[in-house]
Design an enzyme around this catalytic site. Sequence first.
Site, short mmCIF file in Angstrom:
data_model
loop_
_atom_site.label_atom_id
_atom_site.label_comp_id
_atom_site.label_asym_id
_atom_site.label_seq_id
_atom_site.Cartn_x
_atom_site.Cartn_y
_atom_site.Cartn_z
N GLU A 1 0.81 -1.21 0.00
CA GLU A 1 0.00 0.00 0.00
C GLU A 1 0.85 1.26 0.00
OE1 GLU A 1 -4.07 -1.18 2.47
OE2 GLU A 1 -2.65 0.25 3.29
N ASN B 1 -37.48 -38.47 45.75
CA ASN B 1 -37.09 -37.80 47.00
C ASN B 1 -37.18 -36.29 46.84
OD1 ASN B 1 -36.57 -39.66 49.05
ND2 ASN B 1 -34.62 -40.26 48.11
N HIS C 1 -29.05 -42.58 52.17
CA HIS C 1 -28.56 -43.91 51.77
C HIS C 1 -29.59 -44.95 52.21
CE1 HIS C 1 -25.63 -46.90 50.62
NE2 HIS C 1 -25.85 -47.53 51.77
#
Length: 1014
Positions: A190, A824, A919
């Site tokens: 350029e 649950n 559990h």
Amino acid sequence: MSERVLVVGGGGREHALAWKLAQSPQVQQVLVAPGNAGTANCGKISNSEVSVSNHAILAQFCKDHHVRLVVVGPEAPLAAGMVDDLTAAGVPCFGPSAKAAQLEASKSFAKAFMERHGIPTARYGSFTDPQEACSYIRSADFPALVVKASGLAAGKGVIVARDQAEACQAVMDIMKDGAFGPAGETVVVEELLEGEEVSCLCFSDGTSVAPMPPAQDHKRLEDGDAGPNTGGMGAYCPTPQVSQELLQQIRETVLQKTVDGMREEGSPYMGVLYAGLMLTKQGPKVLEFNCRFGDPECQVLLPLLQSDLYEVILSTTSGRLASSAPVWRQDSSAVTVVMASAGYPGSYRKGVEITGLAQAQDSGLQVFHAGTALKDGGVVVSSGGRVLTVTAVRSTLEAALQAANRGVAGVGFPGAVYRRDIGHRAIAHLKQHRRLTYKDSGVNIAAGNQLVEMIKPLAKATSRPGCNAELGGFAGLFDLKAAGFVDPILVSGTDGVGTKLKVAQACRQHGGLGQDLVAMCVNDVLAQGAEPLFFLDYFSCGSLNVEVAASVVGGVAKACEAAGCALLGGETAEMPGVYAPGEYDLAGFCVGAAERGALLPRLEDVAEGDLLIGVASSGVHSNGFSLVRQVLERSGLSYSSPAPFGKPGQTVGEVLLTPTKIYSRLLLPILRSGAIKAYAHITGGGLLENIPRVLPQRLAVELDASQWSIPAVFSWLHKEGRLSEEEMARTFNCGLGAVLVVAPPDAQRVLRQLQVHDEAWIVGSLVHKQPGASPVVVRNLRQKLLRASAGGPPEAEGAAEHGNSSPPCKRTRVGVLISGTGTNLQALMDRARRPSSAAEIVVVISNRPGVQGLKRASLAGIQTRVVDHKLYGSRAEFDGTIDRVLEEFKVDLVCLAGFMRILTGAFVKKWNGKLLNIHPSLLPSFKGVNAQKQALQAGVRLAGCTVHFVAEEVDAGAIIVQEAVPVVAGDTEESLSDRIREAEHRAFPAAMELVASGAVQLGEDGHIVWKQHS
């Protein structure tokens, strides 16, 4: 609706994008991939390790994690088609398509495009043969000395040569030696343009453009634009070299033309368009296009964006930019200084420890991380060439540069390279072109007028009988007769907010100070039995920041409305040189009135045996902050640190800036009943000096600190500052903002009236003062402070003995982790729905998408999240994401309800005492999987279930609740499991209640601690 946003990238630009997006109230969380140390767990912002190179995986991640918007920071993923692929997969994305991104990805394409559409740019040639490029350099009739690699080269593929020989060598380096890899297969040569280089960016929705303020980057490494080219060593915004007229020209001839041209060529441009321009004598010419925010330009643009970035992006992606253009801060400048590693842009060492970042933040600067990483213990280290950018926003460019340079100097980064002259061209330009005005001396009359106009409607809203609160006159008027007074006595009070100002200014949170100011004055007037009638404020500063002043005075107006008094007037004083940049001071003046016979204190009625009722404070209120700041400095915490006191998720600054309570609405009806003999506002001087101010000298005060709740901040100050009981009681309110003197027969009635609206307790009594005795004795203060510091329950002890009754405690926030049907979970939700429950389930997280448990939660109106373990490379990364979601919802307690993943030790340690599991056996028997089968094989007569705290060893934590289930003849594994499941639905909710209510805690020794009820 709050949304989740993903920012792609890991540099300073991406930190700035995440920082700005996180400010939106519509954004719940900002993920950054891969991010850096600055975006790791910072409020709403956190990092993600999701792959950004595999667009299919990225799209699935966004869907699974409810990411509603992806913002692409760097150019490479844009050029690789990330926006195209995510959009095709149904994931909204901000940025241009791969075709549109050719404007940056191919300089050869960009130059040809500009040529086709008449967009001004430098003369050029594009070459794939190095010899042809060199021939062009030698034969051009203009200085063809700028050599560019056509492809993406991380902002470094441009060489500005001094002569033709150097330009030809640059061509050979790029094309023959592969200096920039494949990006240099084509080069663009350029014309060397002369002039001032600026960056003009805009948002584009494919049709319209919304320009941003012009900025200027500094590519050279050293001061004076010396040294090698870099990715950028700093930037400032706005550039005074670009006038409004010139910016309009750039908009029309460059930005709009580019967007129009891309649309005409079938590649609509949506996103941020960056035009690098040279301001030549012939007008602005395009040097290059970028298809995204610049880095470091982004770090000065976004701090000046007044609009919500998330909303701007939505307007851009939906084509509504023309009707909702972004708003930018006026009369402000931003400067960012890049700190780079020693050796950059060449080779450099990584892993250098960086310190002092919090102090920079606290001084009103914003530090954006680029090449940083986190080591163990939260230590920040360097991991790249450009490491940090320190950004300052001030009223002038010079002030912003000075502030940014001070911030850089305060960061501990051995060997760091940085410039000290960012914006030097603009400063020279201003000095050359500026005519001296009153504004140049530091007084901005226009800003003052703007502030008055902004607060007029706020003041108007405070009108009450007696005045109309119209601002703008020389003085304010108040009609006592119209306010209903017959034989009034005027009562006045004045106060400030002390060095709480320093905390607010450091945190840049100014709105709450207005309430502090009003409360300090109104509560004083109230202590005389007077109704607050009107208020005046005084705001003084060195340079008026309208946004800050409006925030403060807006807070004053809202507080006046809450207090029932009119904001009748005020003064804004701009005094250059008196205050440092960013500093201001406040004073307030309140005038009230009481009928002559209703004044307080009624000293002749105050008697031995009268009881003292304490009304809760909101925290430190506005006194003692000089001591608070000293303690904070000693502790090593910053205002942005997570608070070791206050609510989960709050920072130190947020807790300290909790506004002072205003007691007028609460106390005026009770004062008018005649039941109150005296009222002490617990302000400067604490408990020891304020209560005696309303008592006869013959009486003394006995307080019992075990009778009221002391906020955790006071326990922390006591412990961290090693403050004596006397120092605490003389400096702070210790949880009591107001103390009322009442006769014993009236005490319970007054207490009940207060407790309808606020926390209140009977906290002591009046006794005969012995000669030489202290006028105030506070019993049990040290024990209560130590007990709260050790994590004891905050409620007042012995409340039953004195007839105190506190409002219900805040419910414990529960998160539930599931993997499947969630039976649950249903039992837990049913229990939490009860009005008497101490638990509130706020989020349900599943590691599997689409499971029944998520539907159960959604039907119950509970937020859900999916964190798919398959998308994570390690358990630690997966657990880290779970942890961030829990923190996001401010969860206090976690229940594992059929969660089929083993959690890492680090996760379990963090949530120790707050993590429950169930559990299907009577532990410690039959641990692990197939517990029912183990029970049947062992021939036991009792099975059951156990709810326990989770420990690192599987099924080994302290047991909270067990329920036995008999094993009957003919039981199968399935039949026994069904009956145990029914027991689980009773046991798990019971255990959740015990822990949520505080009845059960995990002791330091790992055993259960049962709370003793008196």
